[in-house]
Scaffold this motif. Structure first.
Motif, short mmCIF file in Angstrom:
data_model
loop_
_atom_site.label_atom_id
_atom_site.label_comp_id
_atom_site.label_asym_id
_atom_site.label_seq_id
_atom_site.Cartn_x
_atom_site.Cartn_y
_atom_site.Cartn_z
N ILE B 350 0.88 -1.17 0.00
CA ILE B 350 0.00 0.00 0.00
C ILE B 350 0.91 1.21 0.00
O ILE B 350 1.52 1.52 1.03
N GLY B 351 1.02 1.86 -1.15
CA GLY B 351 1.91 3.01 -1.12
C GLY B 351 2.17 3.63 -2.47
O GLY B 351 1.47 3.37 -3.46
N THR B 352 3.22 4.45 -2.48
CA THR B 352 3.59 5.17 -3.68
C THR B 352 4.40 4.26 -4.60
O THR B 352 4.79 3.16 -4.21
N THR B 353 4.65 4.73 -5.82
CA THR B 353 5.48 4.00 -6.77
C THR B 353 6.53 4.98 -7.31
O THR B 353 6.44 6.19 -7.02
N PRO B 354 7.49 4.49 -8.09
CA PRO B 354 8.46 5.43 -8.67
C PRO B 354 7.81 6.46 -9.59
O PRO B 354 8.43 7.48 -9.92
N ALA B 387 1.95 10.47 0.39
CA ALA B 387 2.87 9.81 1.32
C ALA B 387 2.05 8.86 2.19
O ALA B 387 0.88 9.15 2.49
N PRO B 388 2.64 7.75 2.61
CA PRO B 388 1.86 6.80 3.40
C PRO B 388 1.58 7.30 4.82
O PRO B 388 2.31 8.13 5.36
N HIS B 389 0.52 6.78 5.40
CA HIS B 389 0.23 6.98 6.82
C HIS B 389 1.21 6.09 7.60
O HIS B 389 1.74 5.12 7.05
N ALA B 394 5.24 0.73 6.45
CA ALA B 394 6.07 -0.47 6.30
C ALA B 394 5.64 -1.32 5.10
O ALA B 394 6.39 -2.19 4.65
N PHE B 395 4.43 -1.07 4.59
CA PHE B 395 3.90 -1.91 3.52
C PHE B 395 4.22 -1.31 2.15
O PHE B 395 3.39 -1.27 1.25
N ILE B 406 7.65 -8.23 5.76
CA ILE B 406 6.85 -8.46 6.96
C ILE B 406 6.35 -9.89 6.84
O ILE B 406 5.37 -10.17 6.16
N ASP B 407 7.05 -10.78 7.51
CA ASP B 407 6.87 -12.19 7.18
C ASP B 407 5.66 -12.80 7.86
O ASP B 407 5.79 -13.58 8.80
N GLU B 408 4.47 -12.46 7.36
CA GLU B 408 3.26 -13.06 7.92
C GLU B 408 3.00 -14.45 7.34
O GLU B 408 2.16 -15.17 7.84
#
Lengths: 93, 416
Positions: B350-354, B387-389, B394-395, B406-408
């Motif tokens: 969940i986030g931005t990209t290049p 920008a992420p919250h 971390a995602f 994040i090894d779930e």
């Protein structure tokens, strides 16, 4: 259920096989010379094609050998089965 | 938008329920929007709703290839829980759980969220150690959870097979009382109606076929209904993530797999909670309508065809039979497959990209439904602020380059 033609055993049920992911991903010969981007790409990024996809299968409950399959990921049709180290007909790489 | 209430129900009853206002409009796409959300599933609609309600972005649109909630939102087993092991995911899913708890009131739409509890069974000593570790981790994170013994399970679910002689005996379980189920369609419809009433355009039958860029900044989307200009594109398309990513020449750490679910014929109330098992790999609950809702694992190969293989059906049913021999004569009514976007660490991206203005919310794999409100909430923040919250920082997509996974996979309560 897919009917998969193992190059060594002939046509068998899908339940005898395990899909081993995208084919033709070569392990880098000199990992130390790779950037983080290149190493991340090798480890995690996949083509995930919608359509004709080249993938590895393992005849887990049979001859236990790996081979490549050219399969359509929408219709699940198998067009060609070829051995490790080879490429599909008409494709060089 | 008319508010749903006991009075509106009574008023509409007088006209034989023929004059209900449509829950959302069907607008023509405008030439330009401040932001576009690609994908009208639960996560996409939730994103649009929170963009409008929390960030004041109301000149936005949701583009959906088919009809809203027609993909994985309507093809899952509707389980909601937040008992994840690692802090990053526990906090994200717990945010979602808190939103679930007030969602029907907030949306003015009954999403039938039922906190009937979720059991995650353990069948081996290692399972038990993992479960105890996870329960303790959950409690440290302020998430409810308890370890229950085989005797307690037998008392609560008398017809589950707790015999020590079974192939995979039940040795204990984790129990999250606040977990449960929700009505999946209502979640999509509720978010759609609430977003629409804030001015969001929900455009169905509109497929994105290209992404236009000016250098490293997006400028708009090509769709089956023409070109639409926008500086921000939020992509929430689950199994089709790689297809959209390719339009922007991005490579993703995602593989698409079919995941099947089943409902049985309706039977009288028997199971008043949710039971999941990682080791025999199956999960089951009973819907308010009476049918058993059953799911298991993905088909092993990449696939975009929304159907699944027979050996997976057999595997699922044998798992359910192992746990509930009493269900052996229940017939399955329907079976379907959704295409899930599986990430190497079984955690979302969940986030931005290049590419500036292009955001992805994907990689939820087999467990996205429970996160619907939380996912929309953090993704709306990400799109609005570029920008992420802190909950989704971390995602990021970069974690597959930095190695901070994040090894779930395996650590989470189930069955990924």
């Amino acid at each position: 259920m897919l009917l998969i033609p193992c190059p060594w055993c002939g046509e068998r049920d899908e339940s005898e096989f395990t899909c081993a992911g995208e084919a033709h991903i070569a392990r880098p010969l000199d990992p130390d010379s790779l950037t983080d981007d290149e190493w991340g790409d090798y480890l995690f990024h996949r083509t995930n094609t919608k359509g004709w996809h080249r993938e590895q299968w393992h005849h887990t409950a049979g001859c236990r050998r790996f081979f490549n399959v050219l399969r359509n990921t929408v219709t699940y049709e198998i067009k060609q089965v070829y051995k490790i180290g080879e490429f599909p007909q008409g494709e060089e790489q | 938008m008319n508010k749903y209430s006991i009075f509106s129900l009574a008023r509409n009853a007088l006209s034989h329920h023929e004059n209900w206002q449509k829950a959302w409009r069907s607008p023509e796409p405008k030439k330009a929007y401040d932001a576009i959300i690609v994908g009208g599933g639960g996560h996409g609609l939730a994103t649009a709703y929170y963009l409008a309600s929390e960030h004041g972005m109301r000149n936005i649109a949701v583009l959906e290839k088919g009809w809203i909630g027609g993909g994985n939102t309507g093809r899952n087993t509707t389980i909601v829980r937040s008992n994840y092991l690692w802090d990053e995911s526990a906090n994200l899913y717990e945010k979602s759980m808190k939103l679930w708890e007030g969602l029907s009131q907030e949306l003015n739409y009954n999403v039938m969220f039922s906190q009937r509890g979720v059991y995650n069974l353990g069948h081996t000593l290692q399972d038990l150690r993992d479960i105890q570790r996870r329960v303790n981790a959950n409690r440290l994170n302020g998430i409810d959870g308890e370890f229950v013994t085989t005797e307690q399970i037998a008392e609560r679910i008398p017809f589950i097979n707790t015999s020590p002689d079974s192939r995979y005996p039940i040795l204990g379980a984790s129990f999250q009382p606040r977990g449960g189920t929700a009505r999946h369609d209502a979640v999509a419809w509720g978010f759609a109606r609430a977003a629409d009433s804030l001015g969001v355009d929900i455009i169905q039958n509109c497929e994105v076929i290209g992404i236009r860029r000016d250098g490293a900044q997006v400028t708009g989307v090509e769709t089956s209904r023409g070109y639409i200009e926008t500086p921000k594109i939020g992509v929430v398309v689950a199994g089709s993530t790689s297809v959209i990513a390719e339009m922007a020449e991005l490579r993703m750490p995602i593989e698409s797999h079919p995941l099947q679910a089943f409902v049985s014929e309706p039977i009288k109330p028997i199971l008043d909670t949710v039971v999941m098992s990682n080791a025999v790999h199956g999960y089951v609950s009973q819907s308010d309508k009476g049918d058993l809702v059953i799911g298991a694992g993905i088909d092993g190969y990449n696939g975009y065809g929304q159907r699944g293989g027979f050996q997976t059906i057999e595997h699922t049913m044998s798992a359910i039979m192992e746990l509930f021999p009493v269900f052996s004569r229940v017939r399955m009514n329907r079976q379907w497959g959704g295409i899930v976007d599986v990430c190497p660490d079984a955690c979302p991206i969940i986030g931005t990209t290049p590419i500036k203005g292009l955001y992805f919310n994907c990689g939820w794999g087999t467990g996205g439904f429970k996160a619907t409100p939380g996912s929309g909430w953090v993704f709306a923040h990400t799109v609005a602020n570029d920008a992420p919250h802190e909950l989704n920082a971390a995602f990021s997509l970069e974690r597959f380059i930095t190695g901070a996974l994040i090894d779930e996979h395996g650590a989470a309560g189930v069955a990924h």
